[in-house]
Scaffold this active site. Sequence first.
Site, PDB file in Angstrom:
ATOM      1  N   LYS A 117      90.462  71.098  46.101  1.00 34.56           N
ATOM      2  CA  LYS A 117      89.670  70.227  46.614  1.00 34.56           C
ATOM      3  C   LYS A 117      89.180  70.591  48.001  1.00 34.56           C
ATOM      4  CE  LYS A 117      88.434  65.364  46.719  1.00 34.56           C
ATOM      5  NZ  LYS A 117      89.271  63.837  46.425  1.00 34.56           N
ATOM      6  N   ASP A 129      78.939  70.769  52.462  1.00 34.84           N
ATOM      7  CA  ASP A 129      79.259  72.127  52.879  1.00 34.84           C
ATOM      8  C   ASP A 129      80.428  72.547  52.023  1.00 34.84           C
ATOM      9  OD1 ASP A 129      81.465  70.111  53.522  1.00 34.84           O
ATOM     10  OD2 ASP A 129      81.539  70.602  55.593  1.00 34.84           O
ATOM     11  N   ASP A 256      81.542  58.329  38.229  1.00 34.77           N
ATOM     12  CA  ASP A 256      81.697  59.689  38.084  1.00 34.77           C
ATOM     13  C   ASP A 256      83.348  60.018  38.767  1.00 34.77           C
ATOM     14  OD1 ASP A 256      80.330  58.862  40.490  1.00 34.77           O
ATOM     15  OD2 ASP A 256      80.909  60.547  41.440  1.00 34.77           O
TER      16      ASP A 256
HETATM   17  P1  AMP Z   1      82.996  61.747  46.142  1.00 34.27           P
HETATM   18  O1  AMP Z   1      82.331  60.483  46.824  1.00 34.27           O
HETATM   19  O2  AMP Z   1      84.005  62.361  46.733  1.00 34.27           O
HETATM   20  O3  AMP Z   1      83.498  61.036  44.828  1.00 34.27           O
HETATM   21  O4  AMP Z   1      81.669  62.859  45.653  1.00 34.27           O
HETATM   22  C1  AMP Z   1      80.583  62.393  45.029  1.00 34.27           C
HETATM   23  C2  AMP Z   1      80.012  63.734  44.869  1.00 34.27           C
HETATM   24  O5  AMP Z   1      79.478  64.452  46.147  1.00 34.27           O
HETATM   25  C3  AMP Z   1      80.804  64.610  44.032  1.00 34.27           C
HETATM   26  O6  AMP Z   1      79.747  65.383  43.198  1.00 34.27           O
HETATM   27  C4  AMP Z   1      81.249  65.700  45.197  1.00 34.27           C
HETATM   28  O7  AMP Z   1      81.556  66.821  44.682  1.00 34.27           O
HETATM   29  C5  AMP Z   1      80.126  65.690  46.040  1.00 34.27           C
HETATM   30  N1  AMP Z   1      80.694  65.996  47.663  1.00 34.27           N
HETATM   31  C6  AMP Z   1      81.379  65.259  48.322  1.00 34.27           C
HETATM   32  N2  AMP Z   1      81.725  65.736  49.402  1.00 34.27           N
HETATM   33  C7  AMP Z   1      80.963  67.016  49.334  1.00 34.27           C
HETATM   34  C8  AMP Z   1      81.038  68.096  50.264  1.00 34.27           C
HETATM   35  N3  AMP Z   1      81.640  67.916  51.605  1.00 34.27           N
HETATM   36  N4  AMP Z   1      80.405  69.155  50.027  1.00 34.27           N
HETATM   37  C9  AMP Z   1      79.758  69.301  48.906  1.00 34.27           C
HETATM   38  N5  AMP Z   1      79.856  68.262  47.940  1.00 34.27           N
HETATM   39  C10 AMP Z   1      80.400  67.056  48.044  1.00 34.27           C
HETATM   40 MG    MG Z   2      83.984  61.874  43.069  1.00 37.98          MG
END
Ligand code: AMP
Ligand code: MG
Length: 496
Positions: A117, A129, A256
């Site tokens: 991750k 990013d 998700d």
């Molecule tokens: P999360 O809030 O971490 O559950 O992420 C929600 C969505 O945003 C997921 O599809 C992650 O893969 C994407 N995501 C979160 N942070 C990043 C990042 N820095 N770069 C690319 N995608 C991100």
């Molecule tokens: Mg997530």
Amino acid sequence: MQRLGHTCPKFPFDNTFARSLNGFYVFCNAAPVVAPKLIQFNKPLADELGLDAAINTSQIGSEIFSGNLIPDGAEPLAQVYAGHQFGHFTSQLGDGRALLLGEVVDAQGHRRDIQLKGSGPTPFSRNGDGRAALGPVLREYLVSECMHALGVPTTRALAAVTTGEMVKRQISLPGAVLTRIAASHIRIGTFQYFSARGKLNKVQELADYSITRHYPHIAGEKNLYLAFFKAVADAQAFLISRWMNIGFIHGVMNTDNMSVSGETIDYGPCAFMDKYSAHTVFSSIDHHGRYAYANQPVMLLWNLARLAETLIPIVDSNEDRAVRWLTEALEEAQSLYSAYWLQGMRAKIGLSTERPSDPRLINDLLALMEECQTDFTLVFRQLPHVLRGDSNKVRDLFAKPTAFDDWLRCWHSRIKHEGIKPEIRAARMDACNPICIPRNHKVEEALSAAVDRNDMKPFTNLLAVLLRPFEEFSDNQTYYVPGPELKDGYQTFCGT
Ligand code: AMP
Ligand code: MG
């Protein structure tokens, strides 16, 4: 792949997801980082997974757990999914900053995903990013390992690596990669991705795969997909009941972020409650308290309803009938949750038998705790001291001690019929009520030492205490108490 002249360690990969679920992912490489440094490694977990001992050396570990060196047999891929985020549906999400390296079968015969991750952009990164900052990586490491020690189903942390690169958030922060181990990374949102596109054969394929991987015992069921829904609902009802029993607030229960395996996944703005308040919210973006402590069981059912919707066409060709069955199963999930919660709370207050009046006894205590703003963890941990002849430890936590005395009288009259020796009951209560949770001020102290001063000592010390949450050590008293109250309350951030 061989890089940097290393002999590439062998992981016993057996990648069923890559092999069986064409169209559910894209193959993708990690983006190399300039100066990877292994700062945390979970040796007992690596052994459980049967990983090559060579990764234990910091040089190879740094290369592998940053994504610079891909171990033989890995097939790095980014999974697709969709999801309801704070109630709004996004049809295209996916691993935007994570890569599944592959699967291994652990010492107990359980199949586990190994995922990086923060390993760089993927086709699903949107404007992100693809990177992670050190603070959130260490928070996930700490809290997920603590949850495991507390006996709560969870993904695990295998390694943390700093990248030697900065990531830009509101400010520039040191970058890091977390290696996460999970029963799988299949989410409610994975089902929603295909359902939203009307790809019913893919929904069915995913359900079949999930059943084989997580719920093989239902294989002979007459209505297989209804049984699948019930199995997921059961696992998630159990999970959320355990969160509620320990005062854990996930903070971002989007579809998700809900795993069909029933593990806690995607630790973002999570935190543990200190003083008991049902409305506690820590996440800076949860303005309306959607994922507040007391709302978690409500969101459990909301999320399960979204899963149910994706399964309607494969549960029965008659839509009305499928909806009726799934609705009944959802109602069962609510009862299951209540039963798991009650089972956990009974154990917390030391009951071994069941009486219809128990929910009232438990809720009366919670109401008094809320009124007196007592510390959630300490009340349950100090209660057994009453059985050892010291009532003051718990009584002193209440601003209204005489009201607590009244409750204690009810508790005494409830337990006296069970015929269990006080010291035995007290020991049982200690075994399910932690003395140590990740106190917010201690987590912040550990993360800021690592991020601001490159000092991992507070993190290492805190982790060591959190890995034995039910054992009390006189040297560790500062870890057991809440920090000073903050004027505007404690706030957490997604860190993305
Ligand atoms: P999360 O809030 O971490 O559950 O992420 C929600 C969505 O945003 C997921 O599809 C992650 O893969 C994407 N995501 C979160 N942070 C990043 C990042 N820095 N770069 C690319 N995608 C991100
Ligand atoms: Mg997530």
